[in-house]
Enzyme design. Structure first.
Site, PDB file in Angstrom:
ATOM      1  N   SER A 146      57.271  19.060  11.981  1.00 58.32           N
ATOM      2  CA  SER A 146      57.462  19.844  10.766  1.00 58.32           C
ATOM      3  C   SER A 146      58.211  21.142  11.066  1.00 58.32           C
ATOM      4  O   SER A 146      59.313  21.118  11.567  1.00 58.32           O
ATOM      5  CB  SER A 146      56.106  20.099  10.110  1.00 58.32           C
ATOM      6  OG  SER A 146      56.251  20.657   8.836  1.00 58.32           O
ATOM      7  N   ASP A 305      62.298  22.704   5.301  1.00 61.90           N
ATOM      8  CA  ASP A 305      61.890  22.749   6.703  1.00 61.90           C
ATOM      9  C   ASP A 305      62.459  21.533   7.446  1.00 61.90           C
ATOM     10  O   ASP A 305      63.071  20.654   6.822  1.00 61.90           O
ATOM     11  CB  ASP A 305      60.368  22.846   6.827  1.00 61.90           C
ATOM     12  CG  ASP A 305      59.619  21.663   6.259  1.00 61.90           C
ATOM     13  OD1 ASP A 305      60.232  20.864   5.524  1.00 61.90           O
ATOM     14  OD2 ASP A 305      58.416  21.521   6.536  1.00 61.90           O
ATOM     15  N   ASP A 307      61.513  18.681   8.584  1.00 67.14           N
ATOM     16  CA  ASP A 307      61.266  17.308   8.130  1.00 67.14           C
ATOM     17  C   ASP A 307      61.369  17.177   6.620  1.00 67.14           C
ATOM     18  O   ASP A 307      61.047  16.133   6.055  1.00 67.14           O
ATOM     19  CB  ASP A 307      59.925  16.783   8.643  1.00 67.14           C
ATOM     20  CG  ASP A 307      58.733  17.497   8.047  1.00 67.14           C
ATOM     21  OD1 ASP A 307      58.838  18.715   7.783  1.00 67.14           O
ATOM     22  OD2 ASP A 307      57.679  16.859   7.859  1.00 67.14           O
ATOM     23  N   ASP A 309      59.859  18.261   3.914  1.00 64.42           N
ATOM     24  CA  ASP A 309      58.793  18.011   2.943  1.00 64.42           C
ATOM     25  C   ASP A 309      58.401  19.286   2.194  1.00 64.42           C
ATOM     26  O   ASP A 309      57.665  19.233   1.213  1.00 64.42           O
ATOM     27  CB  ASP A 309      57.567  17.359   3.594  1.00 64.42           C
ATOM     28  CG  ASP A 309      56.947  18.200   4.696  1.00 64.42           C
ATOM     29  OD1 ASP A 309      57.505  19.264   5.049  1.00 64.42           O
ATOM     30  OD2 ASP A 309      55.896  17.785   5.236  1.00 64.42           O
TER      31      ASP A 309
END
Length: 434
Positions: A146, A305, A307, A309
């Site tokens: 993340s 960010d 990833d 999400d």
């Protein structure tokens, strides 16, 4: 096993490469470092794994990934008696070693008789959640840390509902891991051999298209919307992450074409070389995007960010300086906009429901109640929000239209069971146009 014994086991393991052995030999006199690396396994929980990338039992490396995947594979196989049901999706972000870890996980799953849908490159975490549901998988794995610093990587584990594991499933995996040797336990099938046998199927543009279509269906409609959307100028940065392709694509598809992308951060870079931290919660991460936005007289800045999400949002203040909105502020603005947009277009469910976590602002409840909509709290984390969504809808209580938490995450619609930076970015742009 004590840390000294674990160190010797790893040092002498035939599975280690020469480079890995040299890394361990270089620290053989550093007892503090050795104890830290081998005191215990990296703990597996509902969020999977996360740690720094080093050789050792307590860190993220290919051997730990194989070991954990073997335990997860055994739980998957125990869930279904029919091999045709044993399917899993595997995804990755753009961090160092993410592709290697994802391919290692796919090889272990395939060797255990599980059909694997492996993405052909980095994709947003929400697309992994979508793929689990779209391809009828029992489970999913995403290799990502993340928004953590570059030294980290992680292993997010998902179940058949497209949400991260609930407690009982995570405990079942942990129990399996106690019985599996980290080196001798994992089964492996060569990646290319798995592809040739049809055990590993590569996912590419067709999955992207299906996912984008599902996101596009959430787009809101109002009279004059095309002209309104043409007025909004947006600066976007993926912070060197997975949103670099799909976020600009969905914005342009839905008419938000006055889009400027921060060019130095539109490159996948595991070093995150232009930011100290790739975290959209930190305003300093937007320094380059803000320079572009000021120069081009943009209206707002969006950042996802690594990833993709979560979404950070900055808006132009009275002085012309761009000001960051908190996750709570962004969430309540989106909630208020979405209720109005769905009502105006006749798409608001008769029994609409809003979900938030217990630490998220109660302004969301006030907005929901003012519109005659039920609002429920859950424990912190999107696995709880996803679980509550399923429970309420199966009970006939209504339809969940919006779920969010203060940590910059929103779940909109029903195509995923996790926070989704792609759909959130699209709706923020449409909200600004409105």
């Amino acid at each position: 096993m004590c840390w000294e014994t674990a160190y010797e086991q790893w040092l002498n393991a035939p599975a280690l490469s020469q480079q890995e052995q040299e890394e361990l030999r270089a620290i053989q006199k550093d007892k503090m470092e050795l104890r830290e690396r081998f005191c215990a396994p990296l703990a597996f929980g509902t969020a999977g794994l996360r740690g720094t990338m080093k050789v050792g039992l307590h860190h993220m490396n290919v051997h730990v990934v194989r070991w954990v995947t073997q335990g997860f594979a055994e739980v998957i196989c125990a869930e279904s008696d029919w091999a045709g049901d044993r399917k899993a999706a595997v995804c990755m972000d753009g961090r160092k070693n993410s592709r290697r870890f994802a391919e290692a996980a796919a090889e272990v799953l395939a060797a255990n008789g599980i059909t694997v849908y492996l993405f052909d490159g980095p994709r947003p975490t929400p697309e992994l959640s979508f793929a689990v549901r779209a391809y009828g998988c029992l489970a999913g794995i995403n290799i990502t840390a993340s928004h953590n610093p570059k030294e980290y990587n992680g292993y997010k584990a998902y179940w058949c509902d497209g949400a991260q594991l609930q407690t009982e499933t995570a405990m079942a995996v942990s129990a399996r891991l106690e019985e599996i040797d980290v080196f001798a336990g994992p089964k492996r099938m060569d990646l290319q051999r798995g592809i040739e046998l049809g055990r590993i199927c590569l996912l590419g543009r067709s999955c992207d298209e299906a996912y984008l279509k599902a996101v596009e269906e959430l787009s809101t409609v109002w009279p004059g919307m095309e002209a309104d959307k043409e007025k909004v100028k947006i600066v976007y940065t993926p912070l060197h992450g997975c949103g670099y392709q799909l976020v600009p694509e969905i914005l342009c598809r839905t008419g938000l074409q006055r889009l400027l992308c921060e060019p130095s951060q539109m490159v996948l870079d595991g070093d995150f070389s232009t930011v100290e931290s790739p975290n959209p919660e930190y305003p300093e991460s937007f320094a380059r995007a803000a320079e572009l936005a000021i120069r081009e007289n943009a209206d707002l800045i969006l950042g996802t960010d690594p990833d993709c999400d979560r979404v950070g949002l900055l808006v132009r203040g009275p002085s012309g300086k761009f000001l960051p909105l908190s996750g709570n502020q962004t969430g309540v603005l989106l909630l208020d906009y979405l209720i109005g947009a769905q009502r105006r277009s006749g798409r608001l469910p008769q029994k609409a429901i809003v979900l938030k976590t217990i630490v998220t602002t109660d302004m969301a409840r006030a907005i929901a109640q003012d519109n005659g909509i039920a609002c429920y709290d859950t424990f912190t984390g999107f696995r709880f929000l996803a679980q509550r969504m399923e429970q309420l809808e199966q009970a006939g209580a209504g339809e969940v239209i919006f779920s969010f938490e203060e940590a910059y995450g929103c779940m909109i619609g029903h195509h995923v069971r996790d926070k989704d930076g792609v759909s959130t970015a699209m709706l923020i742009g449409e909200m600004a146009a409105w």
